[in-house]
Scaffold this motif. Structure first.
Motif, PDB file in Angstrom:
ATOM      1  N   THR A 159      38.646 -32.217  64.779  1.00 48.02           N
ATOM      2  CA  THR A 159      37.876 -31.840  65.394  1.00 48.02           C
ATOM      3  C   THR A 159      36.319 -31.541  64.915  1.00 48.02           C
ATOM      4  OG1 THR A 159      39.597 -30.933  66.953  1.00 48.02           O
ATOM      5  CG2 THR A 159      37.096 -29.991  67.328  1.00 48.02           C
ATOM      6  N   THR A 160      35.446 -31.827  65.529  1.00 45.93           N
ATOM      7  CA  THR A 160      34.146 -31.597  64.877  1.00 45.93           C
ATOM      8  C   THR A 160      33.484 -30.450  65.523  1.00 45.93           C
ATOM      9  OG1 THR A 160      32.891 -33.279  66.186  1.00 45.93           O
ATOM     10  CG2 THR A 160      33.474 -33.876  64.081  1.00 45.93           C
ATOM     11  N   ILE A 161      32.733 -29.489  64.777  1.00 45.91           N
ATOM     12  CA  ILE A 161      31.933 -28.331  65.464  1.00 45.91           C
ATOM     13  C   ILE A 161      30.407 -28.658  64.993  1.00 45.91           C
ATOM     14  CG2 ILE A 161      31.607 -26.014  65.204  1.00 45.91           C
ATOM     15  CD1 ILE A 161      34.263 -26.617  66.520  1.00 45.91           C
ATOM     16  N   ALA A 219      35.032 -22.129  67.976  1.00 44.24           N
ATOM     17  CA  ALA A 219      36.297 -23.251  68.072  1.00 44.24           C
ATOM     18  C   ALA A 219      37.324 -22.379  69.394  1.00 44.24           C
ATOM     19  CB  ALA A 219      36.996 -22.999  66.798  1.00 44.24           C
ATOM     20  N   GLN A 249      35.160 -28.342  55.556  1.00 41.89           N
ATOM     21  CA  GLN A 249      36.726 -28.695  56.522  1.00 41.89           C
ATOM     22  C   GLN A 249      37.318 -27.446  56.349  1.00 41.89           C
ATOM     23  OE1 GLN A 249      38.969 -31.970  55.176  1.00 41.89           O
ATOM     24  NE2 GLN A 249      37.411 -33.432  55.376  1.00 41.89           N
ATOM     25  N   GLU A 295      40.940 -25.899  58.084  1.00 44.04           N
ATOM     26  CA  GLU A 295      42.261 -25.889  58.444  1.00 44.04           C
ATOM     27  C   GLU A 295      42.951 -24.464  59.160  1.00 44.04           C
ATOM     28  OE1 GLU A 295      45.132 -27.963  56.319  1.00 44.04           O
ATOM     29  OE2 GLU A 295      43.584 -29.341  55.541  1.00 44.04           O
ATOM     30  N   GLN A 297      45.337 -27.091  63.069  1.00 45.15           N
ATOM     31  CA  GLN A 297      44.146 -28.303  63.313  1.00 45.15           C
ATOM     32  C   GLN A 297      43.035 -28.347  62.190  1.00 45.15           C
ATOM     33  OE1 GLN A 297      42.778 -30.098  65.768  1.00 45.15           O
ATOM     34  NE2 GLN A 297      43.517 -29.347  67.804  1.00 45.15           N
ATOM     35  N   THR A 298      42.417 -29.327  62.167  1.00 48.90           N
ATOM     36  CA  THR A 298      41.616 -29.418  61.072  1.00 48.90           C
ATOM     37  C   THR A 298      40.188 -29.659  61.921  1.00 48.90           C
ATOM     38  OG1 THR A 298      42.999 -30.579  59.662  1.00 48.90           O
ATOM     39  CG2 THR A 298      40.708 -30.943  59.196  1.00 48.90           C
ATOM     40  N   TYR A 299      39.194 -28.921  61.540  1.00 46.93           N
ATOM     41  CA  TYR A 299      37.868 -28.787  61.854  1.00 46.93           C
ATOM     42  C   TYR A 299      36.758 -29.357  60.709  1.00 46.93           C
ATOM     43  CZ  TYR A 299      40.002 -26.092  65.708  1.00 46.93           C
ATOM     44  OH  TYR A 299      40.756 -25.623  66.569  1.00 46.93           O
TER      45      TYR A 299
END
Length: 70
Positions: free
Chosen positions: A2-4, A20, A57, A59, A63-65
């Protein structure tokens, strides 16, 4: 993954958690970081003031953002 998107130079880890949707308020960041494992670029992190920059990045909660510039 997911991108922020951020429009500033950086975002703090506490702000990220709120953005998030993992916490409801900034005050919950310290508690959340103490109760849940969070990694930034592969290293464990528990400082809510940790600055996050584009391409970092995170975690958390399975989830990984990724932080990106808007």
């Amino acid at each position: 993954m997911t991108t922020i998107k951020i429009t500033t130079a950086f975002l703090t880890l506490g702000q990220f958690l709120k953005e998030a949707g993992l916490i409801d308020s900034g005050g919950a960041a310290k508690w959340y970081l103490g109760a849940h494992p969070v990694t930034v670029n592969g290293a464990a992190e528990d400082r809510r003031g940790r600055k996050l920059y584009p391409d970092d990045q995170i975690e958390v909660a399975g989830q990984t953002y990724v932080i990106v510039s808007a």
